[in-house]
Design an enzyme around this catalytic site. Structure first.
Site, PDB file in Angstrom:
ATOM      1  N   GLY A 131      28.412   6.047 -15.654  1.00 38.58           N
ATOM      2  CA  GLY A 131      28.732   6.927 -16.877  1.00 38.58           C
ATOM      3  C   GLY A 131      29.922   8.098 -16.752  1.00 38.58           C
ATOM      4  O   GLY A 131      30.837   8.113 -17.462  1.00 38.58           O
ATOM      5  N   ASP A 132      29.937   8.670 -15.511  1.00 40.54           N
ATOM      6  CA  ASP A 132      30.911   9.740 -15.433  1.00 40.54           C
ATOM      7  C   ASP A 132      32.215   8.967 -15.169  1.00 40.54           C
ATOM      8  O   ASP A 132      33.432   9.535 -15.475  1.00 40.54           O
ATOM      9  CB  ASP A 132      30.569  10.466 -13.615  1.00 40.54           C
ATOM     10  CG  ASP A 132      29.411  10.894 -13.760  1.00 40.54           C
ATOM     11  OD1 ASP A 132      28.823  11.237 -14.885  1.00 40.54           O
ATOM     12  OD2 ASP A 132      28.690  11.245 -12.827  1.00 40.54           O
ATOM     13  N   MET A 179      26.200   1.264 -22.582  1.00 44.93           N
ATOM     14  CA  MET A 179      24.723   0.400 -22.620  1.00 44.93           C
ATOM     15  C   MET A 179      24.694  -0.328 -21.115  1.00 44.93           C
ATOM     16  O   MET A 179      24.535  -1.705 -21.107  1.00 44.93           O
ATOM     17  CB  MET A 179      25.069  -0.720 -23.638  1.00 44.93           C
ATOM     18  CG  MET A 179      25.492  -0.038 -24.935  1.00 44.93           C
ATOM     19  SD  MET A 179      25.484  -1.192 -26.369  1.00 44.93           S
ATOM     20  CE  MET A 179      26.963  -1.940 -25.918  1.00 44.93           C
ATOM     21  N   GLY A 180      24.879   0.387 -20.189  1.00 46.71           N
ATOM     22  CA  GLY A 180      24.872  -0.082 -18.810  1.00 46.71           C
ATOM     23  C   GLY A 180      25.545  -1.401 -18.697  1.00 46.71           C
ATOM     24  O   GLY A 180      26.664  -1.649 -18.948  1.00 46.71           O
TER      25      GLY A 180
HETATM   26  N1  ATP Z   1      25.196  -3.112 -13.845  1.00 43.58           N
HETATM   27  C1  ATP Z   1      26.292  -3.086 -14.415  1.00 43.58           C
HETATM   28  N2  ATP Z   1      27.270  -3.928 -14.472  1.00 43.58           N
HETATM   29  C2  ATP Z   1      28.405  -3.672 -14.938  1.00 43.58           C
HETATM   30  N3  ATP Z   1      28.862  -2.636 -15.460  1.00 43.58           N
HETATM   31  C3  ATP Z   1      28.031  -1.723 -15.626  1.00 43.58           C
HETATM   32  C4  ATP Z   1      26.700  -1.703 -15.212  1.00 43.58           C
HETATM   33  N4  ATP Z   1      26.135  -0.791 -15.362  1.00 43.58           N
HETATM   34  C5  ATP Z   1      26.872   0.143 -15.789  1.00 43.58           C
HETATM   35  N5  ATP Z   1      28.086  -0.393 -16.133  1.00 43.58           N
HETATM   36  C6  ATP Z   1      29.474   0.248 -16.506  1.00 43.58           C
HETATM   37  O1  ATP Z   1      29.501   1.426 -16.477  1.00 43.58           O
HETATM   38  C7  ATP Z   1      29.417   1.856 -18.126  1.00 43.58           C
HETATM   39  C8  ATP Z   1      28.382   3.105 -17.702  1.00 43.58           C
HETATM   40  O2  ATP Z   1      27.010   2.823 -17.640  1.00 43.58           O
HETATM   41  P1  ATP Z   1      25.802   3.388 -18.280  1.00 43.58           P
HETATM   42  O3  ATP Z   1      25.899   3.034 -19.861  1.00 43.58           O
HETATM   43  O4  ATP Z   1      24.919   3.109 -17.297  1.00 43.58           O
HETATM   44  O5  ATP Z   1      26.241   4.943 -18.241  1.00 43.58           O
HETATM   45  P2  ATP Z   1      25.054   6.048 -18.210  1.00 43.58           P
HETATM   46  O6  ATP Z   1      23.702   5.621 -18.588  1.00 43.58           O
HETATM   47  O7  ATP Z   1      25.698   7.166 -18.788  1.00 43.58           O
HETATM   48  O8  ATP Z   1      25.449   6.626 -16.508  1.00 43.58           O
HETATM   49  P3  ATP Z   1      25.355   7.764 -15.544  1.00 43.58           P
HETATM   50  O9  ATP Z   1      23.693   7.633 -14.919  1.00 43.58           O
HETATM   51  O10 ATP Z   1      26.117   7.704 -14.622  1.00 43.58           O
HETATM   52  O11 ATP Z   1      25.035   8.856 -16.536  1.00 43.58           O
HETATM   53  C9  ATP Z   1      28.835   0.815 -18.716  1.00 43.58           C
HETATM   54  O12 ATP Z   1      29.305   0.834 -20.134  1.00 43.58           O
HETATM   55  C10 ATP Z   1      29.708  -0.321 -17.938  1.00 43.58           C
HETATM   56  O13 ATP Z   1      30.958  -0.623 -18.278  1.00 43.58           O
HETATM   57 MG    MG Z   2      25.438   9.196 -18.377  1.00 43.13          MG
END
Ligand code: ATP
Ligand code: MG
Length: 310
Positions: free
Chosen positions: A253-254, A223-224
């Site tokens: 995410g990776d 969740m970002g």
């Molecule tokens: N702005 C932020 N500050 C701190 N931690 C973050 C932030 N954004 C992402 N993270 C960390 O990274 C993890 C994964 O991020 P996110 O949920 O954005 O993944 P995603 O949408 O799958 O990303 P991707 O674009 O790499 O596929 C989060 O659970 C958190 O631990």
């Molecule tokens: Mg992702």
């Protein structure tokens, strides 16, 4: 434990630095670089930096494979990518640091032919002898059937291999039916999968639980900046990162997937896996590029992760 990552649609990331970038005019770039990219390639890079034994496969255009070959050699990653005629796509990122604006220009990627797909299957079968865990990451290029990952997962499960899946859309919807061991959708991807908005943590939790069964035992919903919800049958908690100065969320995410797999390879509890996964993702967001920092930095991040049981 040897780990394999699969990237069917890798990309070369071309980053062009242009201050005050404008459309419809001539811009002067300050610097430019090419990096081997694609979600599975990123996961493999983080895992290799952490010292794990990693093998990669998928499809690479033979005409510009050198960018990947140099990258894999530098990281000590075993290259089992099937070469296909032509070039791997190039995704262009225009970075205007002056105004803190990034413009992305992504290309679709080519569709591997029947011969390449059968070579890929041979490769995966051969890799399944030595690799216990397979990470499947990224979207399928248009032109591959949405059941592509589902079929792959069925093959790997028949060989008793662990499968970690990070994809979205129809490919995810088909793949969950094939019983991947772990899935890591972000909250938007999960919402699309279950077909409803997930405004509250309770909604995300009930959706995650609905995906858990005999085969799929762990669901992680990222969740970002809000962190990630880790769910298994009788255990659920949120792992929250500390507030940090974000440099780039590319590959967050990776990195999280890599950290989770790294934790599992060390037989850590899900809580400790969550700390490590979040520490990896923090490394990604606080730095540019896709190299993992030294282990003392990872250790420090792990301590700052807050775990809240549901
Ligand atoms: N702005 C932020 N500050 C701190 N931690 C973050 C932030 N954004 C992402 N993270 C960390 O990274 C993890 C994964 O991020 P996110 O949920 O954005 O993944 P995603 O949408 O799958 O990303 P991707 O674009 O790499 O596929 C989060 O659970 C958190 O631990
Ligand atoms: Mg992702």
């Amino acid at each position: 434990m040897k780990i394999a990552t699969i990237t069917v649609n890798p990309a070369i990331d071309q980053t062009v630095s242009v201050d005050n970038f404008q459309t419809g005019t001539v811009n002067r770039s300050r610097a430019m670089r090419f990096d081997a990219g694609g979600k599975g390639v990123n996961v493999a890079s983080f895992l290799a930096d952490y010292g794990l034994d990693v093998v990669v496969t998928g499809f690479l255009g033979e005409e510009n494979a050198d960018v990947f070959e140099r990258h894999f050699a530098r990281k000590g990653i075993e290259d089992r990518f099937v070469r296909v005629p032509g070039e791997t796509r190039v995704n262009i990122k225009i970075m205007d640091e002056e105004n803190q604006i990034t413009t992305d220009l992504n290309t679709p990627g080519q569709i591997p032919g029947e011969y390449a797909v059968s070579r890929f299957y041979e490769q995966v079968e051969a890799m399944s002898e030595a690799c216990e865990c397979f990470v499947i990451s990224g979207n399928l290029q248009a032109g591959l059937p949405s059941t592509f990952y589902a079929d792959l997962i069925r093959l790997l499960k028949s060989k008793k291999r662990m499968v970690v899946l990070d994809t979205s859309g129809d490919a995810l919807a088909e793949a969950v039916k094939a019983g991947p061991n772990i899935i890591k959708p972000n909250i938007h991807e999960l919402s699309l999968l279950v077909g409803k908005p997930l405004a509250e943590i309770a909604d995300a939790y009930s959706s995650a639980i609905s995906l858990i069964n005999e085969e799929t035992t762990i669901v992680v919903i990222s969740m970002g900046s809000g962190g990630a919800l880790f769910v298994e049958k009788d255990n659920a908690f949120i792992a929250r990162p500390p507030a940090v100065a974000v440099k780039s969320t590319v590959g967050a995410g990776d990195a999280m997937v890599a950290g989770l797999v790294a934790g599992l390879s060390k037989k850590l509890s899900l809580k400790d896996c969550a700390r490590l996964a979040t520490a990896f993702s923090l490394s990604a967001v606080t730095r540019l590029g896709r190299d993992l920092p030294k282990s003392s930095v990872i250790d420090e991040f792990q301590k700052q992760v807050e775990i809240t049981p549901l």
